[in-house]
Design a protein around this motif. Sequence first.
Motif, mmCIF file in Angstrom:
data_model
loop_
_atom_site.group_PDB
_atom_site.id
_atom_site.type_symbol
_atom_site.label_atom_id
_atom_site.label_comp_id
_atom_site.label_asym_id
_atom_site.label_seq_id
_atom_site.Cartn_x
_atom_site.Cartn_y
_atom_site.Cartn_z
ATOM 1 N N LYS A 104 0.775 -1.149 0.155
ATOM 2 C CA LYS A 104 0.052 -0.193 -0.005
ATOM 3 C C LYS A 104 0.890 1.237 -0.045
ATOM 4 O O LYS A 104 0.590 2.301 -0.794
ATOM 5 N N LEU A 105 1.862 1.346 1.018
ATOM 6 C CA LEU A 105 2.806 2.399 0.950
ATOM 7 C C LEU A 105 3.706 2.705 -0.211
ATOM 8 O O LEU A 105 3.892 3.746 -0.643
ATOM 9 N N THR A 106 4.352 1.641 -0.782
ATOM 10 C CA THR A 106 5.199 1.619 -1.902
ATOM 11 C C THR A 106 4.559 1.596 -3.499
ATOM 12 O O THR A 106 5.104 2.034 -4.394
ATOM 13 N N LYS A 107 3.387 1.196 -3.238
ATOM 14 C CA LYS A 107 2.558 1.196 -4.673
ATOM 15 C C LYS A 107 3.212 0.521 -5.804
ATOM 16 O O LYS A 107 3.530 0.972 -6.865
ATOM 17 N N ILE A 108 3.671 -0.846 -5.462
ATOM 18 C CA ILE A 108 4.442 -1.699 -6.399
ATOM 19 C C ILE A 108 3.504 -1.920 -7.472
ATOM 20 O O ILE A 108 2.459 -2.516 -7.298
ATOM 21 N N LYS A 109 4.133 -1.899 -8.652
ATOM 22 C CA LYS A 109 3.247 -1.891 -9.846
ATOM 23 C C LYS A 109 4.123 -3.028 -10.888
ATOM 24 O O LYS A 109 3.320 -3.851 -11.548
ATOM 25 N N ASP A 110 5.449 -3.250 -10.937
ATOM 26 C CA ASP A 110 6.152 -3.978 -11.622
ATOM 27 C C ASP A 110 6.458 -5.297 -10.663
ATOM 28 O O ASP A 110 7.202 -5.426 -9.866
ATOM 29 N N PHE A 111 5.969 -6.428 -10.940
ATOM 30 C CA PHE A 111 6.011 -7.619 -10.099
ATOM 31 C C PHE A 111 7.188 -8.876 -10.845
ATOM 32 O O PHE A 111 7.432 -9.500 -10.066
ATOM 33 N N ILE A 112 7.781 -8.111 -12.093
ATOM 34 C CA ILE A 112 8.704 -9.143 -12.497
ATOM 35 C C ILE A 112 9.957 -9.332 -11.398
ATOM 36 O O ILE A 112 10.618 -10.309 -11.216
ATOM 37 N N PRO A 113 10.374 -7.937 -10.942
ATOM 38 C CA PRO A 113 11.702 -7.902 -10.203
ATOM 39 C C PRO A 113 11.498 -8.521 -8.920
ATOM 40 O O PRO A 113 12.245 -9.181 -8.146
ATOM 41 N N LEU A 114 10.258 -8.509 -8.418
ATOM 42 C CA LEU A 114 9.737 -9.345 -7.197
ATOM 43 C C LEU A 114 9.779 -10.784 -7.364
ATOM 44 O O LEU A 114 10.232 -11.528 -6.416
ATOM 45 N N THR A 115 9.149 -11.166 -8.505
ATOM 46 C CA THR A 115 9.043 -12.780 -8.470
ATOM 47 C C THR A 115 10.549 -13.360 -8.918
ATOM 48 O O THR A 115 10.795 -14.466 -8.415
ATOM 49 N N ILE A 116 11.312 -12.586 -9.468
ATOM 50 C CA ILE A 116 12.885 -13.010 -9.339
ATOM 51 C C ILE A 116 13.699 -13.069 -8.184
ATOM 52 O O ILE A 116 14.123 -14.055 -7.654
ATOM 53 N N ALA A 117 13.411 -11.926 -7.394
ATOM 54 C CA ALA A 117 13.983 -11.852 -6.077
ATOM 55 C C ALA A 117 13.510 -12.931 -5.091
ATOM 56 O O ALA A 117 14.385 -13.100 -4.207
ATOM 57 N N ILE A 118 12.430 -13.376 -5.377
ATOM 58 C CA ILE A 118 11.852 -14.321 -4.177
ATOM 59 C C ILE A 118 12.525 -15.674 -4.252
ATOM 60 O O ILE A 118 12.496 -16.159 -3.164
ATOM 61 N N SER A 119 13.181 -15.971 -5.316
ATOM 62 C CA SER A 119 13.461 -17.464 -5.464
ATOM 63 C C SER A 119 14.617 -17.863 -4.541
ATOM 64 O O SER A 119 14.567 -18.810 -3.903
ATOM 65 N N PRO A 120 15.641 -17.071 -4.472
ATOM 66 C CA PRO A 120 16.591 -17.400 -3.330
ATOM 67 C C PRO A 120 16.209 -17.662 -2.041
ATOM 68 O O PRO A 120 16.560 -18.416 -1.221
ATOM 69 N N PHE A 121 15.271 -16.712 -1.481
ATOM 70 C CA PHE A 121 14.457 -17.098 -0.130
ATOM 71 C C PHE A 121 13.733 -18.296 -0.026
ATOM 72 O O PHE A 121 13.888 -18.886 0.940
ATOM 73 N N LEU A 122 12.946 -18.542 -1.203
ATOM 74 C CA LEU A 122 12.211 -19.703 -1.119
ATOM 75 C C LEU A 122 13.094 -21.074 -0.991
ATOM 76 O O LEU A 122 12.712 -21.864 -0.248
ATOM 77 N N PHE A 123 14.096 -20.902 -1.887
ATOM 78 C CA PHE A 123 14.982 -22.154 -1.764
ATOM 79 C C PHE A 123 15.590 -22.328 -0.456
ATOM 80 O O PHE A 123 15.622 -23.349 -0.046
ATOM 81 N N VAL A 124 16.142 -21.440 0.269
ATOM 82 C CA VAL A 124 16.851 -21.709 1.654
ATOM 83 C C VAL A 124 15.812 -21.911 2.657
ATOM 84 O O VAL A 124 16.063 -23.028 3.260
ATOM 85 N N PHE A 125 14.674 -21.318 2.726
ATOM 86 C CA PHE A 125 13.827 -21.605 3.803
ATOM 87 C C PHE A 125 13.173 -22.956 3.599
ATOM 88 O O PHE A 125 12.794 -23.661 4.661
ATOM 89 N N PHE A 126 12.458 -23.249 2.279
ATOM 90 C CA PHE A 126 11.981 -24.557 2.118
ATOM 91 C C PHE A 126 13.011 -25.770 2.044
ATOM 92 O O PHE A 126 12.594 -26.786 2.530
ATOM 93 N N TYR A 127 14.210 -25.492 1.709
ATOM 94 C CA TYR A 127 15.346 -26.539 2.064
ATOM 95 C C TYR A 127 15.488 -26.825 3.821
ATOM 96 O O TYR A 127 15.494 -27.911 4.032
ATOM 97 N N LEU A 128 15.475 -25.983 4.503
ATOM 98 C CA LEU A 128 15.423 -25.706 5.880
ATOM 99 C C LEU A 128 14.063 -26.531 6.457
ATOM 100 O O LEU A 128 14.380 -27.611 7.250
#
Length: 234
Positions: A104-128
């Motif tokens: 709501k505060l940042t008004k994010i409109k482009d979700f492509i960078p967000l989709t790319i950036a989420i990958s390493p975090f998902l990998f680490v936490f789902f591995y754990l």
Amino acid sequence: MILKNKLSLEKQITIIYFLVATAEIIAELYENRLSIFILKPLFSIILMFLYWNTSSQKSNLFFVAVFFSMITNLFFISKSEEILFIGLIIFLIYRILVIYYIFKLTKIKDFIPLTIAISPFLFVFFYLLSICGGLSSNSYNILIVQNILISIIGAMALSRYVMNDVHKYPWLLVFGLVSVSQYFIVFVEKYYLSDLAPPSLRPLAMVLNIGVYYAFYKFVIEIEQSTTICEPKN
């Protein structure tokens, strides 16, 4: 004169916040449970008062998010799996509120960078999570959702940095990185080293928790002030 007094009060409240937070860290280090139960909600209340004094908008979302986080911290004091499960559910609500608030505060409109950036975090936490045994099905399902939500928070911070928005949202980057670090420490302590956790882990998690609170507060204030400056004058 009024502005000067307001800034002075903000500094005083900030000092009190960090003094209480430091006392809570010491209580964690010496495992003084009575002090922990008193101080853990107290510094959250002080932060809400700090926001009330500093903010020009006084968003209800901020108060609700900090309140849910405060309740979560109290439940996480326990080592009982049942209590931790309730804490995870409340923490789930807190994460959803924070993500919604940031969007709501940042008004994010482009979700492509967000989709790319989420990958390493998902990998680490789902591995754990995949190598973590002894979890009930309910706790396991909640942790799946928690992993996704903290990955979104980390990805929002990282994607803003990659898109050169770090100068626009510096405290978002701090908030995201500290949130991820705190979640990692708590995850390891609760589900891998619950019986063997070094004495430094819980105080370290508390230091990061204090950083998460304050970075979130600074990020919200930063956005509100920039919005106020950009608003056209009548």
